[in-house]
Scaffold this motif. Structure first.
Motif, mmCIF file in Angstrom:
data_model
loop_
_atom_site.group_PDB
_atom_site.id
_atom_site.type_symbol
_atom_site.label_atom_id
_atom_site.label_comp_id
_atom_site.label_asym_id
_atom_site.label_seq_id
_atom_site.Cartn_x
_atom_site.Cartn_y
_atom_site.Cartn_z
ATOM 1 N N PRO A 80 -12.113 -78.238 -85.959
ATOM 2 C CA PRO A 80 -12.018 -77.102 -85.037
ATOM 3 C C PRO A 80 -11.057 -77.412 -83.880
ATOM 4 N N LEU A 81 -10.627 -76.352 -83.201
ATOM 5 C CA LEU A 81 -9.562 -76.453 -82.202
ATOM 6 C C LEU A 81 -9.757 -77.568 -81.173
ATOM 7 N N ASP A 82 -10.915 -77.582 -80.510
ATOM 8 C CA ASP A 82 -11.094 -78.523 -79.399
ATOM 9 C C ASP A 82 -11.008 -79.981 -79.834
ATOM 10 N N ALA A 83 -11.742 -80.302 -80.902
ATOM 11 C CA ALA A 83 -11.750 -81.682 -81.398
ATOM 12 C C ALA A 83 -10.364 -82.065 -81.898
ATOM 13 N N TRP A 84 -9.723 -81.130 -82.583
ATOM 14 C CA TRP A 84 -8.393 -81.374 -83.149
ATOM 15 C C TRP A 84 -7.382 -81.683 -82.038
ATOM 16 N N LEU A 85 -7.410 -80.869 -80.972
ATOM 17 C CA LEU A 85 -6.478 -81.108 -79.862
ATOM 18 C C LEU A 85 -6.792 -82.422 -79.167
ATOM 19 N N GLN A 86 -8.066 -82.614 -78.819
ATOM 20 C CA GLN A 86 -8.408 -83.754 -77.956
ATOM 21 C C GLN A 86 -8.393 -85.091 -78.687
ATOM 22 N N GLU A 87 -8.862 -85.085 -79.936
ATOM 23 C CA GLU A 87 -8.950 -86.369 -80.653
ATOM 24 C C GLU A 87 -7.644 -86.752 -81.336
ATOM 25 N N ASP A 88 -6.890 -85.757 -81.786
ATOM 26 C CA ASP A 88 -5.724 -86.069 -82.619
ATOM 27 C C ASP A 88 -4.391 -85.681 -81.981
ATOM 28 N N ILE A 89 -4.281 -84.421 -81.581
ATOM 29 C CA ILE A 89 -2.966 -83.898 -81.198
ATOM 30 C C ILE A 89 -2.524 -84.409 -79.831
ATOM 31 N N TRP A 90 -3.366 -84.248 -78.815
ATOM 32 C CA TRP A 90 -2.933 -84.601 -77.463
ATOM 33 C C TRP A 90 -2.589 -86.085 -77.316
ATOM 34 N N PRO A 91 -3.319 -87.005 -77.960
ATOM 35 C CA PRO A 91 -2.889 -88.413 -77.851
ATOM 36 C C PRO A 91 -1.457 -88.634 -78.359
ATOM 37 N N VAL A 92 -1.083 -88.031 -79.463
ATOM 38 C CA VAL A 92 0.290 -88.234 -79.965
ATOM 39 C C VAL A 92 1.288 -87.507 -79.077
ATOM 40 N N GLU A 93 0.945 -86.286 -78.672
ATOM 41 C CA GLU A 93 1.878 -85.556 -77.801
ATOM 42 C C GLU A 93 2.147 -86.346 -76.524
ATOM 43 N N GLY A 94 1.135 -87.115 -76.088
ATOM 44 C CA GLY A 94 1.285 -87.916 -74.870
ATOM 45 C C GLY A 94 2.367 -88.980 -74.963
ATOM 46 N N VAL A 95 2.756 -89.373 -76.166
ATOM 47 C CA VAL A 95 3.792 -90.407 -76.294
ATOM 48 C C VAL A 95 5.129 -89.853 -76.795
ATOM 49 N N LEU A 96 5.221 -88.526 -76.926
ATOM 50 C CA LEU A 96 6.488 -87.960 -77.423
ATOM 51 C C LEU A 96 7.567 -88.034 -76.341
ATOM 52 N N THR A 97 8.719 -88.525 -76.715
ATOM 53 C CA THR A 97 9.857 -88.616 -75.796
ATOM 54 C C THR A 97 10.670 -87.320 -75.887
ATOM 55 N N PRO A 98 11.577 -87.117 -74.939
ATOM 56 C CA PRO A 98 12.471 -85.946 -75.051
ATOM 57 C C PRO A 98 13.207 -85.933 -76.393
ATOM 58 N N GLU A 99 13.624 -87.099 -76.864
ATOM 59 C CA GLU A 99 14.348 -87.157 -78.154
ATOM 60 C C GLU A 99 13.444 -86.740 -79.313
ATOM 61 N N ASP A 100 12.167 -87.118 -79.218
ATOM 62 C CA ASP A 100 11.217 -86.699 -80.260
ATOM 63 C C ASP A 100 11.081 -85.178 -80.285
ATOM 64 N N VAL A 101 10.965 -84.597 -79.084
ATOM 65 C CA VAL A 101 10.813 -83.137 -79.009
ATOM 66 C C VAL A 101 12.065 -82.460 -79.565
ATOM 67 N N ARG A 102 13.231 -83.025 -79.293
ATOM 68 C CA ARG A 102 14.463 -82.468 -79.862
ATOM 69 C C ARG A 102 14.417 -82.534 -81.392
ATOM 70 N N ALA A 103 13.984 -83.685 -81.918
ATOM 71 C CA ALA A 103 13.954 -83.849 -83.382
ATOM 72 C C ALA A 103 12.960 -82.871 -84.017
ATOM 73 N N GLY A 104 11.792 -82.731 -83.397
ATOM 74 C CA GLY A 104 10.782 -81.815 -83.943
ATOM 75 C C GLY A 104 11.207 -80.365 -83.823
ATOM 76 N N THR A 105 11.870 -80.031 -82.708
ATOM 77 C CA THR A 105 12.336 -78.648 -82.523
ATOM 78 C C THR A 105 13.432 -78.333 -83.527
ATOM 79 N N ASP A 106 14.363 -79.275 -83.729
ATOM 80 C CA ASP A 106 15.419 -79.043 -84.724
ATOM 81 C C ASP A 106 14.820 -78.778 -86.103
ATOM 82 N N LEU A 107 13.787 -79.519 -86.440
ATOM 83 C CA LEU A 107 13.138 -79.298 -87.738
ATOM 84 C C LEU A 107 12.529 -77.894 -87.796
#
Ligand code: SIB
Ligand code: ZN
Length: 433
Positions: A80-107
């Motif tokens: 479900p949304l809350d667990a998914w964001l807090q346990e999985d998504i937000w930890p990885v988003e916390g380490v994304l660099t500007p270059e990572d965001v560029r690569a993911g956006t390009d995709l």
């Protein structure tokens, strides 16, 4: 003036009739000049795209998403949304660099172009990278920094709000007008009330719209109720967030009174059926919203809760889920979902797109109808709603420029984009694990 001619096909008109016609585009203005049968190329015509055996449709508009979340596609599912964001998504988003965001956006942009989407909304961070990516890839985007203040000290919270305001100021009306911005508080319960007020004031100052997640899950509704005793729509309205140019994502759990307020304030709702089903958030009352006169658009949400950015999937899901929600097979018919993914989403984002008509932005896609799953063709609007896939798109055009011709993307190096995204995604996951 130089022109682009799209010739030999059929065209979906704004009233959802289909006629045999060619489409002539003014490349400099990025606008449609004429929609008529038998338009001939003349000396102004730089390029002709064949629509033989095909259908010219408005480029689809994906009115809610988080582009760089393509990096997290398939990383964490079945929660479900809350667990998914807090346990999985937000930890990885916390380490994304500007270059990572560029690569993911390009995709994300590669995927959008390949599936006939020409306009989209993006709520993420490192917005400068997102804006540069959109500029280079040639799409039309309404971009913003997703502001979250919950769980942050006052200094960090204020810095996030300031970044949201600064990004909206800096990138609005850039990339020849293809990039515009919005102020994007993540959700009423994840942004403190004084910060919501600041963002509402900044929206007035900058003349940009507001976008946020609203009533996505029962938990989101309960959080506002516990804090304020109010329904989230009343709370958002009290903070000046509901306006004619505001568009909200989801609107799953809405009372009749809340729907009335959305209609009165001219707030648009972007339905995200796949995300709502996957996270078991609930079924949005789409037919009730349409009946109440609320503007409704369509969005995929991030690729990690979908798990693709094919807007044609969303169109089909919206029709299917709309019927189930209303317990009525006649609810949310083919015409309604096609309208939602084109003019509905374009109106929500304030784009003069989503219709093949003289004077509108030349944002369009040519679909190949020559396929087993599109045979026979009793009704092309039915096909658009229920049978077409993003992979049926032959050409994609935005602002008068050809982004994909005969399935070859011209503005991005598809191989390199996929390689960089793979590398960025696995390095980011390695950093958190
Ligand atoms: N500045 C914020 C980031 C906000 S961007 C928007 C956020 O929305 C998240 N998100 C993605 N899908 C959904 C959804 O369906 N509901 C709520 N949030 C989502 C996404 O992962 C991203 O963190 C921070 O520092 O945390
Ligand atoms: Zn979202």
């Amino acid at each position: 003036m130089t022109t682009l001619l799209i010739a030999g096909g059929r065209v979906l008109r704004p009233d959802l009739t289909v006629e045999r016609a060619d489409v002539l585009v003014d490349r400099e203005a990025g606008e449609i000049l004429a929609v008529e049968p038998n338009l001939a190329a003349d000396r102004d015509t730089e390029e002709t795209l064949s629509a033989e055996g095909g259908l010219v449709v408005p480029g689809l508009v994906n009115a809610h998403g988080h582009g760089a979340m393509t990096l997290l596609r398939g990383y964490a599912d079945d929660k479900p949304l809350d667990a998914w964001l807090q346990e999985d998504i937000w930890p990885v988003e916390g380490v994304l660099t500007p270059e990572d965001v560029r690569a993911g956006t390009d995709l994300a942009l590669l995927e959008l172009i390949r599936s006939g989407t020409t306009g989209f909304a993006d709520m993420y961070f490192h917005v400068g990278e997102v804006a540069e990516a959109v500029d280079a890839a040639g799409l039309r985007g309404r971009l913003g920094h997703g502001v979250v203040t919950i769980g942050k000290d006052e200094e960090a919270a204020q810095a996030d709000v300031d970044e949201g305001i600064e990004m909206a100021r800096e990138y609005d009306e850039t990339a020849d007008g293809r990039v515009t911005t919005a102020l994007m508080p993540h959700a009423p319960h994840t942004v403190g009330s004084e910060y919501l007020d600041q963002l509402a004031t900044a929206a007035d100052d900058l003349g940009v719209p507001i976008h946020f997640h609203l009533n996505e899950t029962q938990e989101y509704v309960d959080a506002i109720d516990a804090e304020t005793g109010q329904r989230p729509v009343d709370y958002a309205d009290d903070h000046g967030l509901l306006r004619e140019d505001t568009w909200v994502a989801h609107g799953v759990h809405l009372t009749a009174e809340e729907i009335g307020t959305l209609a009165e304030t001219d707030t648009s709702v972007v339905h995200c059926p796949a995300s709502n089903m996957k996270l078991a958030s609930g079924m949005a009352p789409v037919q009730t919203l349409l009946d109440a006169g609320v503007g409704v658009g369509l969005g995929t949400d991030g690729a990690a809760s979908n798990n693709d950015l094919d807007a044609f999937d969303e169109v089909r899901d919206a029709a299917m889920l709309g019927k189930l929600a209303a317990d009525d097979a006649a609810a949310v018919p083919a015409e309604a979902v096609v309208e939602m993914a084109t003019a509905g989403s374009a109106d929500a984002l304030g784009f003069d797109s989503g219709r093949i008509d003289v004077g509108a932005n030349a944002d369009l896609a040519v679909l190949d109808l020559d396929a087993a799953h599109l045979t026979p063709a009793h009704d092309l609007v039915s096909h658009l709603a229920y049978a077409v896939r993003g992979s049926d798109v032959r050409h994609t055009v935005c602002d008068g420029d050809v982004l994909m011709r005969d399935r070859e993307v011209l503005t991005l190096d598809a191989e390199a984009v996929r390689r960089r995204a793979r590398e960025a995604a696995s390095a980011a996951v390695d950093r958190v694990e």
